[in-house]
Design a protein around this motif. Structure first.
Motif, PDB file in Angstrom:
ATOM      1  N   THR A  27      95.176  61.710 169.272  1.00 14.08           N
ATOM      2  CA  THR A  27      94.365  60.830 168.576  1.00 14.08           C
ATOM      3  C   THR A  27      93.011  61.361 168.372  1.00 14.08           C
ATOM      4  O   THR A  27      92.046  61.103 167.300  1.00 14.08           O
ATOM      5  N   ARG A  28      92.701  62.192 169.318  1.00 12.46           N
ATOM      6  CA  ARG A  28      91.528  62.834 169.072  1.00 12.46           C
ATOM      7  C   ARG A  28      91.215  63.850 168.043  1.00 12.46           C
ATOM      8  O   ARG A  28      90.294  64.030 167.265  1.00 12.46           O
ATOM      9  N   TRP A  29      92.449  64.586 167.650  1.00 12.71           N
ATOM     10  CA  TRP A  29      92.380  65.528 166.450  1.00 12.71           C
ATOM     11  C   TRP A  29      92.230  64.723 165.525  1.00 12.71           C
ATOM     12  O   TRP A  29      91.348  64.888 164.345  1.00 12.71           O
ATOM     13  N   PRO A  56      99.165  67.940 171.215  1.00  7.81           N
ATOM     14  CA  PRO A  56     100.403  67.203 170.536  1.00  7.81           C
ATOM     15  C   PRO A  56     101.189  68.010 169.959  1.00  7.81           C
ATOM     16  O   PRO A  56     101.038  69.252 169.792  1.00  7.81           O
ATOM     17  N   THR A  57     102.333  67.515 169.738  1.00  5.32           N
ATOM     18  CA  THR A  57     103.606  68.074 169.289  1.00  5.32           C
ATOM     19  C   THR A  57     103.230  68.367 167.565  1.00  5.32           C
ATOM     20  O   THR A  57     102.528  67.578 167.026  1.00  5.32           O
ATOM     21  N   ALA A  58     104.209  68.969 166.908  1.00  2.00           N
ATOM     22  CA  ALA A  58     104.179  68.849 165.573  1.00  2.00           C
ATOM     23  C   ALA A  58     104.594  67.592 164.947  1.00  2.00           C
ATOM     24  O   ALA A  58     103.740  67.188 163.940  1.00  2.00           O
ATOM     25  N   GLU A  63     102.381  62.771 162.222  1.00  2.00           N
ATOM     26  CA  GLU A  63     102.264  61.326 161.958  1.00  2.00           C
ATOM     27  C   GLU A  63     100.724  60.959 162.016  1.00  2.00           C
ATOM     28  O   GLU A  63     100.325  60.121 161.160  1.00  2.00           O
ATOM     29  N   VAL A  64      99.903  61.786 162.375  1.00  2.00           N
ATOM     30  CA  VAL A  64      98.538  61.753 162.017  1.00  2.00           C
ATOM     31  C   VAL A  64      97.982  61.786 160.761  1.00  2.00           C
ATOM     32  O   VAL A  64      97.363  61.142 159.854  1.00  2.00           O
ATOM     33  N   TYR A 266     107.377  53.623 164.663  1.00  2.00           N
ATOM     34  CA  TYR A 266     106.805  54.942 164.683  1.00  2.00           C
ATOM     35  C   TYR A 266     105.838  55.150 163.260  1.00  2.00           C
ATOM     36  O   TYR A 266     105.884  53.996 162.689  1.00  2.00           O
ATOM     37  N   GLY A 267     105.029  56.100 163.179  1.00  2.00           N
ATOM     38  CA  GLY A 267     104.519  56.211 162.005  1.00  2.00           C
ATOM     39  C   GLY A 267     102.954  55.911 162.002  1.00  2.00           C
ATOM     40  O   GLY A 267     102.411  55.737 163.150  1.00  2.00           O
ATOM     41  N   ASN A 268     102.187  56.586 160.950  1.00  2.00           N
ATOM     42  CA  ASN A 268     100.773  56.393 160.981  1.00  2.00           C
ATOM     43  C   ASN A 268     100.228  54.812 160.957  1.00  2.00           C
ATOM     44  O   ASN A 268     100.830  53.922 160.376  1.00  2.00           O
ATOM     45  N   MET A 269      99.589  54.653 161.594  1.00  2.00           N
ATOM     46  CA  MET A 269      98.968  53.309 161.828  1.00  2.00           C
ATOM     47  C   MET A 269      98.300  52.553 160.638  1.00  2.00           C
ATOM     48  O   MET A 269      98.736  51.487 160.451  1.00  2.00           O
ATOM     49  N   GLY A 270      97.757  53.532 159.686  1.00  2.00           N
ATOM     50  CA  GLY A 270      97.382  52.872 158.576  1.00  2.00           C
ATOM     51  C   GLY A 270      98.615  52.305 157.622  1.00  2.00           C
ATOM     52  O   GLY A 270      98.375  51.189 156.968  1.00  2.00           O
TER      53      GLY A 270
END
Length: 478
Positions: A27-29, A56-58, A63-64, A266-270
Motif C-alpha cells: 500500500t505504501r508503494w 511486498p511479493t510480486a 495487484e497494485v 482479490y484484485g485492484n481496489m479501483g
C-alpha cells in the motif's frame, strides 16, 4: 571527494526529473509511486522496497498495478548509498515513521552542509487516526510532509508548532489514488456489495468471524445481491499491518459455509469499486475512495465507535451504520461538508471525473484509478499544484540546506539512537560497520542464496505471527 564537500551547484532541473521512491509495503508503494507521478508528471521512476517483514511479493505489486523503470529490494544503508551515487532530484519516502526518521538522519550525514541533494518528500498512505504526534515528529525534517486533506494539514501544523518545530514543510494535497469513474446507480437497491476487510482491524478472531458471518448473512438475506469480501493479501503475505487471523481461514468455518452469492475477492481496489453499489468497511481508506466516486459507503458500528478501530475518524461523515441497518436496505451517503474537509470531493460534483462508468469498463477504469496521473491534467491534479510549486522552488535553488529533523541527540537522546539502530545506522546517521556492502556486486549464486534465506526467514516469521502467536495467546487465557 569527502561528503562534506559535496556542494556543487545544482543546474537547472533535468527533464524528466529523476525520482526515487522507497516503500516498505504494497500500500505504501502504491501511495509513494502515485504521489511521485502527481508531483512530477513524466518523471523517471526508480523504485526501492525496504527489506522487512512487509516487503511486498510480486503478486501484491502486480495487484497494485503501478510500475517503475527499475525496482530493487534494499536495506536502509543500501538505499542511502544509492541516492548518494545516483543523484536523484526527488526522493519520496513511503515508510513507517521510524524508517523515515532513519533515512532523514542518513541524508543529513551524507549532506551535512548546504548541497545539491535530492528534495525529500513523505506523508501518509491513508487515514491518520492513531499515533498522530509520534508519526508526525518522526517525519519532521523532510522538505515536504504531505497532508491528504485540509483537516490533516491543520492537525499536522498544530503538532509541529506545539513543539516549536518548523511547520512550513506541511503541504496540503489529497490521496493520490482517488479517481476512477463516477458512480451511476442502476436503481434504488444495491446489487453488488463490497466488504473491504483490513489486516488488523478488528484484531480478535471472534470479531473478525462475526463480521464475515454478517456479510454471509447479508448475502443470504438478499439473494439478488452479490457480496464480495475484498481481501488485502493471501495467507503468508503481509501488508502495512500484521494479519494474525486471515479471513480466508475464517471463511472455511462460517456456519453453513459462504452462500453462492458471497465470495472472497482479490484484485485492484479501483477495479473492484467499478462494479460496487455499496462499500462496507470498519475504517479502511477504501471508504474514501468509494466516497470520492459517490458510491454509498457504510462504516460499521457493530463493534462500537472506538479509537482502536479507527472508525471514530468518520464521525460526522454520515456513513456510520450497522449490518442490521444495511440488511434493512440503508444506503449511507457522505456528508458534503465532512467530505470537503477530508479532501474527498465526490466525482459527481467535480471535474476530476473522466467518464461515467459503464458495464464492462472495469479494467480500463481500474487502471485509471491505479494511475490517475496517467489521465489528462484535470481539476484533480490541481490539488497537487501547491506541492508541485514548492517542489519546483526547491529544485531551483543552487543548494538545499541540510535536513533538520526535530528529533536529535539533544531533543531525544534516549529515543533516537534506538530508532536509528533498528535500521543499522549509528547515532550520527552513518551506516554501522557491515550495514552496506562495499566493493563489487555479489555473484548471482550469492544473490540467489540470500534471496532464498530471506524468503525462508519471512516464512518463519509469518508462520509465527499467524499460527504460533495466536495459539500461545489462547493458551495464556486458559
Amino acid at each position: 571527494m569527502p561528503v562534506s564537500n559535496r556542494s556543487a551547484q545544482r543546474s537547472a532541473p533535468r527533464s524528466p526529473l529523476r525520482v526515487a521512491v522507497l516503500a516498505d509495503s504494497d500500500t505504501r508503494w502504491k501511495w509513494g509511486a502515485l504521489t511521485a507521478r502527481r508531483l512530477a508528471p513524466g518523471h523517471r521512476l526508480t523504485g526501492h522496497l525496504l527489506r522487512g517483514r512487509a516487503t511486498p511479493t510480486a503478486r501484491q505489486l502486480g495487484e497494485v498495478g503501478v510500475r517503475a523503470d527499475r525496482l530493487t529490494e534494499v536495506t536502509c544503508a543500501e538505499f542511502l548509498a544509492d541516492i548518494e551515487r545516483e543523484r536523484y532530484d526527488v526522493v519520496v519516502l513511503a515508510l513507517v515513521g521510524g524508517a523515515v526518521q532513519a533515512v532523514l538522519h542518513g541524508v543529513r550525514a551524507l549532506w551535512p552542509d548546504p548541497a545539491a541533494r535530492p528534495v525529500i518528500v513523505t506523508g501518509y498512505v491513508g487515514v491518520v487516526y492513531e499515533k498522530l504526534a509520534d508519526g508526525l515528529l518522526l517525519r519532521h525534517g523532510a522538505d515536504l510532509v504531505l497532508a491528504n486533506s485540509r483537516h490533516d494539514a491543520q492537525r499536522f501544523r498544530a503538532v509541529y508548532e506545539g513543539v516549536g518545530a518548523d511547520a512550513g514543510c506541511v503541504t496540503e494535497t489529497v490521496l493520490p489514488f482517488l479517481g476512477g469513474a463516477a458512480y451511476e446507480p442502476a436503481g434504488s437497491r444495491a446489487t453488488t456489495v463490497v466488504f473491504a476487510v483490513q489486516p488488523s482491524v478488528p484484531e480478535s478472531r471472534a470479531d473478525r468471524a462475526y463480521l464475515l458471518e454478517r456479510a454471509a448473512g447479508h448475502a443470504r438475506l438478499h439473494p439478488d445481491r452479490e457480496v464480495l469480501v475484498k481481501l488485502r493479501s493471501r495467507p503468508g503475505e503481509h501488508t502495512t499491518h500484521l494479519e494474525e487471523q486471515p479471513y480466508q481461514r475464517l471463511a472455511a468455518k462460517v456456519p453453513g459455509g459462504l452462500p453462492a452469492n458471497c465470495r472472497l475477492a482479490y484484485g485492484n481496489m479501483g477495479e473492484v469499486l467499478d462494479g460496487a453499489d455499496l462499500l462496507v468497511t470498519v475504517s479502511s481508506t477504501a471508504a474514501l475512495e468509494s466516497l470520492h466516486r459517490g458510491i454509498p459507503t457504510a462504516v460499521l458500528t457493530d463493534l462500537g465507535i472506538r479509537e482502536a478501530l479507527g472508525n471514530h475518524h468518520f464521525l460526522g461523515s454520515g456513513c456510520l451504520a450497522s449490518w442490521d441497518q444495511l440488511d434493512a436496505g440503508l444506503l449511507p451517503q457522505g456528508d458534503p461538508e465532512w467530505l470537503a474537509a477530508q479532501g474527498v470531493a465526490p466525482l459527481a460534483t467535480t471535474p476530476l471525473a473522466t467518464t461515467p462508468r459503464a458495464a464492462g469498463a472495469g479494467a480500463a477504469a481500474g487502471a485509471e484509478a491505479a494511475d490517475p496521473a496517467g489521465a489528462a491534467d484535470d481539476e484533480g491534479a490541481d490539488v497537487f499544484a501547491a506541492a508541485r510549486a514548492r517542489l519546483a522552488a526547491l529544485l531551483e535553488l543552487p543548494g538545499l540546506p541540510p535536513v533538520a529533523p526535530y528529533y536529535t541527540l539533544t531533543t531525544a537522546p534516549r529515543y533516537l539512537p534506538g530508532i536509528l539502530a533498528r535500521h543499522h545506522l549509528a547515532a550520527d546517521g552513518t551506516p554501522l560497520p557491515g550495514a552496506a556492502r562495499e566493493g563489487a556486486e555479489p555473484s548471482r549464486l550469492r544473490r540467489r542464496l540470500r534471496s532464498h534465506l530471506r524468503d525462508a526467514a519471512r516464512g518463519l516469521y509469518r508462520h509465527g505471527v499467524q499460527r504460533v502467536a495466536p495459539l500461545i495467546r489462547r493458551m495464556g487465557e486458559l
